[in-house]
Design a protein around this motif. Sequence first.
Motif, PDB file in Angstrom:
ATOM      1  N   UNK A 107      16.053  -5.609 -18.784  1.00 50.76           N
ATOM      2  CA  UNK A 107      16.758  -5.006 -19.913  1.00 50.76           C
ATOM      3  C   UNK A 107      16.330  -5.722 -21.192  1.00 50.76           C
ATOM      4  N   UNK A 108      16.681  -5.142 -22.334  1.00 47.23           N
ATOM      5  CA  UNK A 108      16.370  -5.779 -23.611  1.00 47.23           C
ATOM      6  C   UNK A 108      17.003  -7.168 -23.698  1.00 47.23           C
ATOM      7  N   UNK A 109      18.247  -7.290 -23.192  1.00 49.48           N
ATOM      8  CA  UNK A 109      18.917  -8.592 -23.246  1.00 49.48           C
ATOM      9  C   UNK A 109      18.150  -9.629 -22.432  1.00 49.48           C
ATOM     10  N   UNK A 110      17.698  -9.229 -21.236  1.00 48.08           N
ATOM     11  CA  UNK A 110      16.982 -10.153 -20.365  1.00 48.08           C
ATOM     12  C   UNK A 110      15.640 -10.546 -20.983  1.00 48.08           C
ATOM     13  N   UNK A 111      14.974  -9.589 -21.629  1.00 52.12           N
ATOM     14  CA  UNK A 111      13.687  -9.893 -22.258  1.00 52.12           C
ATOM     15  C   UNK A 111      13.859 -10.870 -23.418  1.00 52.12           C
ATOM     16  N   UNK A 112      14.871 -10.645 -24.246  1.00 51.48           N
ATOM     17  CA  UNK A 112      15.116 -11.542 -25.380  1.00 51.48           C
ATOM     18  C   UNK A 112      15.483 -12.944 -24.882  1.00 51.48           C
ATOM     19  N   UNK A 113      16.339 -13.014 -23.863  1.00 49.10           N
ATOM     20  CA  UNK A 113      16.702 -14.319 -23.310  1.00 49.10           C
ATOM     21  C   UNK A 113      15.487 -15.013 -22.720  1.00 49.10           C
ATOM     22  N   UNK A 114      14.649 -14.272 -22.014  1.00 49.38           N
ATOM     23  CA  UNK A 114      13.464 -14.857 -21.385  1.00 49.38           C
ATOM     24  C   UNK A 114      12.506 -15.411 -22.438  1.00 49.38           C
ATOM     25  N   UNK A 115      12.392 -14.732 -23.570  1.00 47.90           N
ATOM     26  CA  UNK A 115      11.553 -15.235 -24.658  1.00 47.90           C
ATOM     27  C   UNK A 115      12.125 -16.529 -25.237  1.00 47.90           C
ATOM     28  N   UNK A 116      13.467 -16.645 -25.200  1.00 44.34           N
ATOM     29  CA  UNK A 116      14.115 -17.819 -25.784  1.00 44.34           C
ATOM     30  C   UNK A 116      14.208 -19.013 -24.856  1.00 44.34           C
ATOM     31  N   UNK A 117      14.088 -18.801 -23.563  1.00 43.58           N
ATOM     32  CA  UNK A 117      14.220 -19.903 -22.594  1.00 43.58           C
ATOM     33  C   UNK A 117      12.985 -20.787 -22.578  1.00 43.58           C
TER      34      UNK A 117
ATOM     35  N   UNK B 229       4.500 -13.919 -18.746  1.00 41.71           N
ATOM     36  CA  UNK B 229       3.216 -13.662 -19.405  1.00 41.71           C
ATOM     37  C   UNK B 229       3.056 -12.184 -19.747  1.00 41.71           C
ATOM     38  N   UNK B 230       3.528 -11.320 -18.837  1.00 42.49           N
ATOM     39  CA  UNK B 230       3.437  -9.886 -19.085  1.00 42.49           C
ATOM     40  C   UNK B 230       4.304  -9.494 -20.281  1.00 42.49           C
ATOM     41  N   UNK B 231       5.491 -10.102 -20.377  1.00 44.54           N
ATOM     42  CA  UNK B 231       6.392  -9.831 -21.495  1.00 44.54           C
ATOM     43  C   UNK B 231       5.783 -10.315 -22.811  1.00 44.54           C
ATOM     44  N   UNK B 232       5.254 -11.544 -22.804  1.00 47.53           N
ATOM     45  CA  UNK B 232       4.645 -12.106 -24.016  1.00 47.53           C
ATOM     46  C   UNK B 232       3.457 -11.264 -24.457  1.00 47.53           C
ATOM     47  N   UNK B 233       2.642 -10.843 -23.496  1.00 46.91           N
ATOM     48  CA  UNK B 233       1.463 -10.023 -23.823  1.00 46.91           C
ATOM     49  C   UNK B 233       1.888  -8.674 -24.397  1.00 46.91           C
TER      50      UNK B 233
END
Length: 292
Positions: A55-65, A205-209
Amino acid sequence: MTSLSQRPSGLVQRRTEAIRSAAAEKDKESDGEEEEARLGDEEEDKGDSKETRLTLMEEVLLLGLKDREGYTSFWNDCISSGLRGCMLVELALRGRLQLEACGVRRKSLLSRKVIFKSDAPTGDVLLDEALKHIKDTQPPESVQSWIELLSGETWNPLKLHYQLRNVRERLAKNLVEKGVLTTEKQNFLLFDMTTHPLTNSTIKQRLVKKVQDSVLEKWVNDPHRMDKRVLALILLAHSSDVLENAFAPLQDDQYDLAMKRVHSLLELEPEKESTKPNANELMWAVVAAFTK
């Protein structure tokens, strides 16, 4: 006598047909809402079915962790409200919420109320909890109010029950269940803290890319030609003060170009963008709430 006996029958028949017609129309509207919610979920599920969907929340949290430490920066005081904004946008993209009609005098995005659209389960506990609050609240509240209420940043003690507690921890546990993070205990001198280090670097890595490509290789120079979820991710990650984490690995020239294009998105006027064809008004209202 025959004509007199037929007349009441005719009235009854016409009334019955009217009731059936109204019921059919109501069912049609209900089916339309369910179909829209289903299409919203299908849009969410686009892509390779083998990939882990976040989800958007999980993606934002993952970028911040922090990958090894497993927690967000102690100095980040933006991510809490940013995650609540993610919830509203996620529900809007899935066809569960919308903004009220702007009216003849055209109300501003931040003065329009969030309207419940469908209560079809999303499959995510946090989203369903937020949706229930919005559905049960009368009169409706604005986007700005909901971000504050869901964050617990309200001075009204009668509205404290709207706060969604332990959101970061609950999102981290979702990511643990999806095999992205793991759970550990770390000692910080005076206390122990549960942390969630990265265990599946491929997903990160997939999210960052995806974020990098959206403003570099796949840049289209038009927000309305961008995928709505990716556009929302960039804007909300910036509002949560985690976007630069995705650009940190870039070379200097790429970093400068990426940030230049992000700033071009941040300089857009939400009021104007929300009036364009196929724009998601609630998403732009959330953007307006963070940039006002």
